[in-house]
Write a protein that holds these residues in place. Structure first.
Motif, PDB file in Angstrom:
ATOM      1  N   TRP A 160     -16.090  36.115  55.968  1.00 14.59           N
ATOM      2  CA  TRP A 160     -16.954  36.354  57.132  1.00 14.59           C
ATOM      3  C   TRP A 160     -17.605  37.733  57.072  1.00 14.59           C
ATOM      4  N   ILE A 161     -16.821  38.752  56.766  1.00 11.60           N
ATOM      5  CA  ILE A 161     -17.350  40.124  56.779  1.00 11.60           C
ATOM      6  C   ILE A 161     -18.451  40.323  55.740  1.00 11.60           C
ATOM      7  N   PRO A 162     -18.230  39.958  54.454  1.00  8.46           N
ATOM      8  CA  PRO A 162     -19.315  40.134  53.477  1.00  8.46           C
ATOM      9  C   PRO A 162     -20.565  39.330  53.814  1.00  8.46           C
ATOM     10  N   VAL A 163     -20.387  38.098  54.327  1.00  5.50           N
ATOM     11  CA  VAL A 163     -21.545  37.263  54.676  1.00  5.50           C
ATOM     12  C   VAL A 163     -22.395  37.939  55.745  1.00  5.50           C
ATOM     13  N   HIS A 164     -21.750  38.481  56.767  1.00  2.05           N
ATOM     14  CA  HIS A 164     -22.499  39.148  57.833  1.00  2.05           C
ATOM     15  C   HIS A 164     -23.114  40.458  57.360  1.00  2.05           C
ATOM     16  N   LEU A 165     -22.439  41.144  56.454  1.00  2.00           N
ATOM     17  CA  LEU A 165     -23.027  42.345  55.869  1.00  2.00           C
ATOM     18  C   LEU A 165     -24.278  42.006  55.063  1.00  2.00           C
ATOM     19  N   ILE A 166     -24.257  40.864  54.393  1.00  2.32           N
ATOM     20  CA  ILE A 166     -25.425  40.416  53.636  1.00  2.32           C
ATOM     21  C   ILE A 166     -26.599  40.152  54.584  1.00  2.32           C
ATOM     22  N   TRP A 167     -26.334  39.465  55.710  1.00  4.79           N
ATOM     23  CA  TRP A 167     -27.394  39.194  56.683  1.00  4.79           C
ATOM     24  C   TRP A 167     -27.918  40.489  57.300  1.00  4.79           C
ATOM     25  N   LEU A 168     -27.010  41.409  57.583  1.00  5.87           N
ATOM     26  CA  LEU A 168     -27.431  42.699  58.130  1.00  5.87           C
ATOM     27  C   LEU A 168     -28.313  43.428  57.125  1.00  5.87           C
ATOM     28  N   GLY A 169     -27.895  43.435  55.869  1.00  4.72           N
ATOM     29  CA  GLY A 169     -28.689  44.061  54.834  1.00  4.72           C
ATOM     30  C   GLY A 169     -30.038  43.380  54.645  1.00  4.72           C
TER      31      GLY A 169
END
Length: 202
Positions: free
Chosen positions: A149-158
């Motif tokens: 969950w955390i990396p996926v949301h970081l990808i969307w934020l980026g």
């Protein structure tokens, strides 16, 4: 366990209100501003998962009028977000925001996010890989879920931050807006279909 991890990834990578808003904050205010909102989403998501796992959500949503209110609020909110995205004009507008949405906004969003309940129900009612130790299975699933969950949301934020930096043509920006609006409407459809013809969120 591998099947569970793949299911988590594909359920999370698809657009929902959480990731779209996260990307919108990144596009409008930068990477750091989105981290507080992400933290709220993470904790709110954990609480909704616990509610599904323990059956609290089922008990609450067994009240017909409350189910109806929650479903209406969720569908109305997601439809509103889709309209905001589609009508963003020449801006790459995942979600237009005048001020950054913080921790409490992210936390609260998960409780009216039908995708959060659908995902939690799907993941924790299936994909059994430790049948003899259900408690450890739940803990393992929670750890694996957040590890993805955390990396996926970081990808969307980026992605939001990156789109803010690009000088895209009006046509391309408009296509992105319409595509994201369509994705939001698909989420609305999933929420309705998952009710099986009744008014429920999970």
């Amino acid at each position: 366990m591998i099947e569970f991890a793949f299911a988590v990834f594909f359920l999370l990578i698809t657009p929902g209100p959480g990731v779209l808003t996260t990307a919108g904050i990144g596009a409008a205010y930068g990477f750091r501003a989105g981290l507080g909102f992400m933290a709220g989403l993470c904790l709110g998501g954990f609480v909704t998962m616990v509610m599904v796992i323990t059956g609290i959500a089922a008990v609450i949503l067994a009240v017909p009028w409350l189910r109806a209110v929650l479903l209406f609020a969720s569908v109305a909110y997601l439809t509103y977000l889709a309209w905001r995205v589609a009508s963003a004009g020449s801006k790459v507008g995942f979600i237009a925001a005048e001020t950054p949405l913080g921790f409490l906004n992210g936390f609260a969003m998960q409780f009216i996010n039908p995708k959060a309940y659908v995902v939690a129900t799907t993941l924790f009612s299936g994909f059994a890989f430790m049948s003899d130790h259900p408690g450890w299975e739940i803990i393992t699933k929670l750890i694996l879920f957040n590890a993805i969950w955390i990396p996926v949301h970081l990808i969307w934020l980026g992605a939001g931050v990156k789109l803010h930096e690009l000088n895209l043509s009006h046509r391309t920006q408009r296509m992105i807006n319409i595509g994201m609006a369509g994705a939001m409407l698909i989420v609305v459809g999933i929420a309705v279909i998952s009710t099986g013809g009744t008014v429920a969120l999970n």
